[in-house]
Scaffold this motif. Structure first.
Motif, PDB file in Angstrom:
ATOM      1  N   THR A 243       0.839  -1.199   0.000  1.00 28.95           N
ATOM      2  CA  THR A 243       0.000   0.000   0.000  1.00 28.95           C
ATOM      3  C   THR A 243       0.878   1.254   0.000  1.00 28.95           C
ATOM      4  O   THR A 243       0.599   2.215  -0.726  1.00 28.95           O
ATOM      5  N   ALA A 244       1.950   1.240   0.790  1.00 25.06           N
ATOM      6  CA  ALA A 244       2.862   2.386   0.819  1.00 25.06           C
ATOM      7  C   ALA A 244       3.510   2.588  -0.556  1.00 25.06           C
ATOM      8  O   ALA A 244       3.646   3.722  -1.026  1.00 25.06           O
ATOM      9  N   LEU A 245       3.887   1.496  -1.200  1.00 28.38           N
ATOM     10  CA  LEU A 245       4.489   1.572  -2.531  1.00 28.38           C
ATOM     11  C   LEU A 245       3.529   2.208  -3.531  1.00 28.38           C
ATOM     12  O   LEU A 245       3.902   3.116  -4.291  1.00 28.38           O
ATOM     13  N   VAL A 246       2.302   1.755  -3.532  1.00 28.09           N
ATOM     14  CA  VAL A 246       1.304   2.282  -4.466  1.00 28.09           C
ATOM     15  C   VAL A 246       1.007   3.751  -4.172  1.00 28.09           C
ATOM     16  O   VAL A 246       0.896   4.562  -5.096  1.00 28.09           O
TER      17      VAL A 246
ATOM     18  N   GLY B 155     -10.424  -6.292  -0.837  1.00 30.49           N
ATOM     19  CA  GLY B 155     -10.712  -7.234  -1.913  1.00 30.49           C
ATOM     20  C   GLY B 155     -11.827  -6.745  -2.816  1.00 30.49           C
ATOM     21  O   GLY B 155     -11.744  -6.826  -4.045  1.00 30.49           O
ATOM     22  N   ILE B 156     -12.868  -6.199  -2.218  1.00 29.34           N
ATOM     23  CA  ILE B 156     -13.981  -5.646  -2.997  1.00 29.34           C
ATOM     24  C   ILE B 156     -13.512  -4.422  -3.772  1.00 29.34           C
ATOM     25  O   ILE B 156     -13.883  -4.220  -4.934  1.00 29.34           O
ATOM     26  N   GLY B 157     -12.675  -3.611  -3.138  1.00 25.34           N
ATOM     27  CA  GLY B 157     -12.168  -2.396  -3.770  1.00 25.34           C
ATOM     28  C   GLY B 157     -11.401  -2.658  -5.048  1.00 25.34           C
ATOM     29  O   GLY B 157     -11.394  -1.827  -5.959  1.00 25.34           O
ATOM     30  N   PHE B 158     -10.769  -3.825  -5.125  1.00 25.64           N
ATOM     31  CA  PHE B 158     -10.031  -4.150  -6.342  1.00 25.64           C
ATOM     32  C   PHE B 158     -10.942  -4.109  -7.563  1.00 25.64           C
ATOM     33  O   PHE B 158     -10.545  -3.656  -8.630  1.00 25.64           O
TER      34      PHE B 158
ATOM     35  N   LEU C  42       5.640  -2.314 -11.206  1.00 25.30           N
ATOM     36  CA  LEU C  42       5.709  -2.773  -9.819  1.00 25.30           C
ATOM     37  C   LEU C  42       4.502  -2.320  -9.009  1.00 25.30           C
ATOM     38  O   LEU C  42       3.987  -3.067  -8.174  1.00 25.30           O
ATOM     39  N   ALA C  43       4.006  -1.122  -9.258  1.00 29.88           N
ATOM     40  CA  ALA C  43       2.847  -0.626  -8.523  1.00 29.88           C
ATOM     41  C   ALA C  43       1.597  -1.446  -8.831  1.00 29.88           C
ATOM     42  O   ALA C  43       0.773  -1.698  -7.952  1.00 29.88           O
ATOM     43  N   LEU C  44       1.452  -1.878 -10.071  1.00 22.32           N
ATOM     44  CA  LEU C  44       0.305  -2.709 -10.434  1.00 22.32           C
ATOM     45  C   LEU C  44       0.413  -4.088  -9.790  1.00 22.32           C
ATOM     46  O   LEU C  44      -0.576  -4.627  -9.292  1.00 22.32           O
ATOM     47  N   ILE C  45       1.618  -4.642  -9.764  1.00 24.97           N
ATOM     48  CA  ILE C  45       1.826  -5.935  -9.097  1.00 24.97           C
ATOM     49  C   ILE C  45       1.526  -5.799  -7.609  1.00 24.97           C
ATOM     50  O   ILE C  45       0.864  -6.659  -7.013  1.00 24.97           O
TER      51      ILE C  45
ATOM     52  N   TYR D 205      -2.182  -5.858  -7.074  1.00 26.71           N
ATOM     53  CA  TYR D 205      -2.735  -7.214  -7.154  1.00 26.71           C
ATOM     54  C   TYR D 205      -2.469  -7.982  -5.865  1.00 26.71           C
ATOM     55  O   TYR D 205      -3.354  -8.648  -5.334  1.00 26.71           O
ATOM     56  N   VAL D 206      -1.251  -7.891  -5.359  1.00 27.05           N
ATOM     57  CA  VAL D 206      -0.896  -8.613  -4.134  1.00 27.05           C
ATOM     58  C   VAL D 206      -1.702  -8.097  -2.950  1.00 27.05           C
ATOM     59  O   VAL D 206      -2.269  -8.874  -2.184  1.00 27.05           O
ATOM     60  N   THR D 207      -1.764  -6.769  -2.802  1.00 27.09           N
ATOM     61  CA  THR D 207      -2.456  -6.230  -1.631  1.00 27.09           C
ATOM     62  C   THR D 207      -3.969  -6.397  -1.712  1.00 27.09           C
ATOM     63  O   THR D 207      -4.591  -6.830  -0.747  1.00 27.09           O
ATOM     64  N   ASP D 208      -4.564  -6.077  -2.832  1.00 26.30           N
ATOM     65  CA  ASP D 208      -6.023  -6.092  -2.918  1.00 26.30           C
ATOM     66  C   ASP D 208      -6.606  -7.481  -3.175  1.00 26.30           C
ATOM     67  O   ASP D 208      -7.488  -7.928  -2.440  1.00 26.30           O
ATOM     68  N   LEU D 209      -6.129  -8.157  -4.205  1.00 29.14           N
ATOM     69  CA  LEU D 209      -6.653  -9.503  -4.466  1.00 29.14           C
ATOM     70  C   LEU D 209      -6.258 -10.475  -3.361  1.00 29.14           C
ATOM     71  O   LEU D 209      -7.071 -11.296  -2.925  1.00 29.14           O
ATOM     72  N   GLY D 210      -5.017 -10.367  -2.902  1.00 26.39           N
ATOM     73  CA  GLY D 210      -4.568 -11.226  -1.803  1.00 26.39           C
ATOM     74  C   GLY D 210      -5.355 -10.983  -0.538  1.00 26.39           C
ATOM     75  O   GLY D 210      -5.717 -11.926   0.180  1.00 26.39           O
ATOM     76  N   SER D 211      -5.649  -9.734  -0.253  1.00 27.18           N
ATOM     77  CA  SER D 211      -6.442  -9.412   0.930  1.00 27.18           C
ATOM     78  C   SER D 211      -7.837 -10.015   0.839  1.00 27.18           C
ATOM     79  O   SER D 211      -8.361 -10.530   1.823  1.00 27.18           O
ATOM     80  N   GLY D 212      -8.431  -9.924  -0.329  1.00 27.75           N
ATOM     81  CA  GLY D 212      -9.757 -10.518  -0.509  1.00 27.75           C
ATOM     82  C   GLY D 212      -9.743 -12.021  -0.282  1.00 27.75           C
ATOM     83  O   GLY D 212     -10.617 -12.571   0.397  1.00 27.75           O
TER      84      GLY D 212
END
Length: 146
Positions: free
Chosen positions: A28-31, A94-97, A110-113, A116-123
């Motif tokens: 999240t900090a990276l994005v 997850g819903i926010g993705f 890298l920001a897109l990856i 995906y990791v933070t949002d889809l993984g969180s869901g």
């Protein structure tokens, strides 16, 4: 005597939550650092007059998720309140993705990856936590003792 006791899943679930919270906080900090006015103007259709307002709203939401994800690092402390913060945070992430207009963010590489990791993984992990909650009816997969 009533109470709860740990199951075989309690500690691994807490460790997974803590480690993944480190990843989501860093992602999240990276994005948040990646999306700048220059990136938005170069890669999106946002009008120059709207960039500052759009970026303020984006960063405000991102900062809230950053703080809530950081709380999840404390999962290894075995506190139920951490579970009750992490579960809805990850569900909403997850819903926010699926709710975010990704081309409008200008995210690439890298920001897109990281997204995906933070949002889809969180869901996905929210669904795992929810499954254990349904199965054990307690935070952190504790077993009720009656």
């Amino acid at each position: 005597m009533r109470g709860t006791r740990a199951t075989v899943w309690t500690e691994p679930l807490q460790r997974l939550t803590s480690v993944y919270s480190v990843a989501t906080t860093a992602g999240t900090a990276l994005v948040l650092g990646y999306v700048t006015p220059e990136v938005l103007l170069a890669r999106t259709d946002i009008e120059p007059a709207d960039v500052d307002q759009w970026l303020l709203a984006y960063r405000a939401v991102g900062f809230i998720f950053l703080l809530l994800n950081a709380i999840g690092i404390a999962a290894v402390r075995d506190k139920p309140w951490v579970f009750w913060i992490v579960l809805p945070t990850w569900l909403f992430q997850g819903i926010g993705f699926f709710a975010v207009d990704w081309p409008a963010t200008g995210l690439r590489d890298l920001a897109l990856i990281a997204t995906y990791v933070t949002d889809l993984g969180s869901g996905l992990l929210a669904l795992i936590l929810l499954g254990f909650l349904i199965r054990y009816r307690t935070a952190w997969a504790y077993q009720r003792i009656r």
